[in-house]
Design an enzyme around this catalytic site. Sequence first.
Site, short mmCIF file in Angstrom:
data_model
loop_
_atom_site.label_atom_id
_atom_site.label_comp_id
_atom_site.label_asym_id
_atom_site.label_seq_id
_atom_site.Cartn_x
_atom_site.Cartn_y
_atom_site.Cartn_z
N LYS A 430 50.96 35.09 48.27
CA LYS A 430 51.91 35.78 49.16
C LYS A 430 51.21 36.30 50.41
CE LYS A 430 53.52 38.86 46.36
NZ LYS A 430 52.59 38.51 45.25
N THR A 432 48.49 35.06 51.88
CA THR A 432 48.17 33.95 52.79
C THR A 432 49.43 33.44 53.48
OG1 THR A 432 48.33 32.33 50.99
CG2 THR A 432 46.17 33.25 51.45
N ARG A 454 49.39 45.72 52.40
CA ARG A 454 48.83 46.84 51.66
C ARG A 454 47.30 46.80 51.73
NH1 ARG A 454 50.98 45.89 45.88
NH2 ARG A 454 50.89 43.74 46.62
N LYS A 465 40.44 39.48 40.19
CA LYS A 465 41.38 38.99 41.19
C LYS A 465 40.74 38.80 42.56
CE LYS A 465 45.87 40.01 43.32
NZ LYS A 465 45.39 39.97 44.70
N ALA A 684 52.41 47.09 42.29
CA ALA A 684 53.83 46.82 42.09
C ALA A 684 54.24 46.90 40.63
CB ALA A 684 54.19 45.44 42.65
N PHE A 715 53.56 41.22 43.59
CA PHE A 715 53.91 40.42 42.41
C PHE A 715 55.22 39.64 42.62
CE2 PHE A 715 51.16 43.75 40.35
CZ PHE A 715 50.07 42.91 40.19
N PHE A 803 48.76 23.29 47.39
CA PHE A 803 47.36 23.13 47.02
C PHE A 803 46.98 21.65 47.13
CE2 PHE A 803 48.45 27.19 45.44
CZ PHE A 803 47.29 27.92 45.23
N TRP A 832 46.71 27.55 54.50
CA TRP A 832 45.37 27.76 53.94
C TRP A 832 44.37 26.79 54.56
CZ3 TRP A 832 42.02 24.78 50.89
CH2 TRP A 832 40.95 25.49 50.30
#
Length: 959
Positions: A430, A432, A454, A465, A684, A715, A803, A832
């Site tokens: 989200k 990116t 955030r 993560k 979240a 999330f 991807f 990306w």
Amino acid sequence: MRLSLAFRHAHRSHAGIRRSGAGVKVLNSENRFIPVNSTVSYLQAREASSTSGTSETVLSFKSHPRKNDGPLYESAVGGLVQRSREELEAIRETNPGLKPTLAIIQTGEDDRLLEVNKKMAGKIGLNVMQICLSHQCREEEVIEEILRLNEDARVHGIFLHLPQSFLSKSVRNAIKPQKDVDGVSDLNVGRVVLGDQRDGFASPVAGAVLEMLARHDAPLVGKMAVLLGLEGPLKATLQFLLQNNGVMVQTCQWSSKHLQKRIMDSDVVVFLETGHKGLPPTWLRPGMAVINLSSALMEEQPDSWEHRAEAEAESSAGVGSLSAALRMQHVVRSSRRWTQEQQYQPWRLRPLKLQPLSPVPSDIEISRAQTPKPISQLAQEIGLLPEELEAYGNTKAKVHLSLLNRLQHQHNGKYVLVAGITPTPLGEGKSTVTIGLVQALSAHLKLNSFACLRQPSQGPTFGVKGGAAGGGYAQVIPMEEFNLHLTGDIHAITAANNLVAAAIDARILHEATQSDRALYSRLVPSVNGVRCFSPIQMARLQRLGINKTDPSDLTPEEVRAFVRLDLDPEKVTWQRVVDTNDRFLRKITVGQANTEKGHARQTQFDIAVASEIMAILALTDGLADMRARLGRMVVGSSRNGQPITADDLGVTGALAVLMKDAIKPTLMQTLEGTPVFVHAGPFANIAHGNSSVLADKLALKLVGEEGYVVTEAGFGADIGMEKFFNIKCRTSGLTPDVVVLVATVRALKMHGGGPNVTAGVPLPKEYISENLQLVADGCCNLKKQIQIAHLFGVPVVVALNVFKTDTQAEIDMVCRIAEASGASAAVQCHHWSRGGRGSVELAHAVKEVASQKNHFQFLYNLQDPIVEKIRTIAQKVYGADDIELSPEAQAKIDYYNQQGFGALPICMAKTHLSLSHMPEKKGVPTGFILPIRDIRASIGAGFIYPLVGTVSNYPQNLM
């Protein structure tokens, strides 16, 4: 050359000025001021500004009609005053009640110059402020006073009435050029020399000389002028203006050789007396124009006053009056320029060039390969004023909330929310997508756009993560600064949170070990023999129903009620926090030292971003609101069941001080040089999971009506998006225009029955080879999340984060199913690997869908019972059959209803790995009952949060 009597042999002296003492005199009771902007001062090359401020050709000083009803200069002064007054009235049409101010800095307390300027200011409607410094003051003191006035928005002009020895280059150039209404700074003098005074000012005294000569009977082209005794900026300005109008100019000092011959050979003499010198009458031939500037500069000598002829005094007074009138005109124009600066400024964004490599390097390599713009440059490009920026190094800065007042009448831009399907433990991109979208909007479609993100917690950053700056060629840079510390907001939250925790335990100890009178002496100490209540203590007395203001008037019963909170150690709900993955702090015992006298208790640490103070930071709309929310935080209950707040502890002011800088959003930039606000970071799953209301509001004003603000909800849409709508939008009053729903083929395969995905472990083969059946089956989760957005009446654009292992057939299938499921558009995104260029298709789709009218609505009414609000979310969003309340949860609901908290919105604390409370249940689980283990309240933040299943405020998946 024939000159009028008013210009013949004109030189005069005033009494010298005694300078002593120090102080400030503000000469008007009105405290409101007007800003303004301007164009040109008086002379540019062969052109000059008319006294009305519009540029017109100077008639080479040709004849002007002469008034017969008074001195020649009076008509010029009257015209200047009238036009300045009209200009100020025009400003007041949009800024009623504001009043520009001229600040005069002088040594000593002589008021003669002040009175001249005050009288002129009164005719126009301006304020005058006098700052009196001592004769012995140092250069640093003068500069300090100038710098203070530079930052005072009420002051629009600064006049240095100081001895020449004080007017060093450092002093003159300390004045902001836009407030230098006397034209003494090098920049303003240089603008005169270059013939460009659109943004500057020339000396009013030089302007007065030119104004008087311009009203003369004969042209000055080809004439000779002598400037005698003049120095510094005034000499340079006057010399250039005369030369620029065809006058030959000589400059000399009183000690110059052949002074008499130079004077007698000239047509115009402009001089400044020094000591007791003056021009002998025998040097002044008939027809010569002689102008003494001592009056305007208040430099004349007392013994020469009585010997001046009436015509001489008249001309000298004319320079003083004209220069004062011109100075006031400059103040009006300075305030007009200031007003225009306060208005919304079109962006002049210059994107950074991006040259993606293949294969794509690591995130840190990409970040370090790009050179960010200086943050001050970015701020200027997007219309921020220098005073609204508080730099933290060269690549990040805090933005002051005063921007909201400045742009309060500016229409908001489009409001875009980025959410996602239920994610894998790896995350679906989200951040990116958010960065790629704004890079596409601003760098490629040339539309104003702002990302609002955030601040990441150190927990996930140093856990499995990782950071949250985006990735690949869609990042916030520098990524190290984004992910580590940033501007210290989370540290401020940690300090404030733990201050409350310390105050709680200290209060419990003191109440258990001291008498009422001893506690009272601690809380209301005698200072210099006087005891008084603080404002926060007065508020507590009022809550207790004690309407007394003198500490000595309280009865013993009232003293006891005031000093004893009677906090029950077993009912303290406030925990300490740390922003590190320290699993051994989940359950601790405090108070084991001998000094704590056996008052030990069990407690725990939460992750810092789970603190209610973080939620308050994310939801507040200003300092006053934040302080009020901090005061309302409930930290526990008394033994008789009454809620105890931070206000009761008396720490609210200290908390607000700790948070005074954290409330300001941090400005950063993307890889392509587009702006980003980073502010607040509530999780979240255990909080409401959105960046701050303030960052969104600031960004919506900055982008303008045709711009876009893209913010991210944590999330899946069932968690972050639901809380964005039901909590954040209720608080902010903002209405979203479109939801961008992020999906990945990888996550859809997981929801379609693929093997478990584990961070740090290579993906199973199902995720790296084509499997259309898994993708099709997993699209049920995507369809459900689209339906959730539609519950709120907001259109959806699906962004498929591609991807390198995804096949075209899988991509096409997802887009086709998404549109069939109700998405307004579904596009593939390659940000990306390509940066903003890889999200141009998404940007076009967002632009189109955001322009359409939607029908936003909340999911529930705040007045619904707490149980019904929870049930509505469980059934409509998660797909549960019903909810099941534990006895503890039911007791809490009864308690909150009793305390009047029943009308707060709901913030569900639930796993993010499933629509249900069971992380292992993927896709769209059905037929389950949602268990509510406990219910807690964040009264300061303004929501009630049920704990669903086994979710913890110190999430285990971070460890």
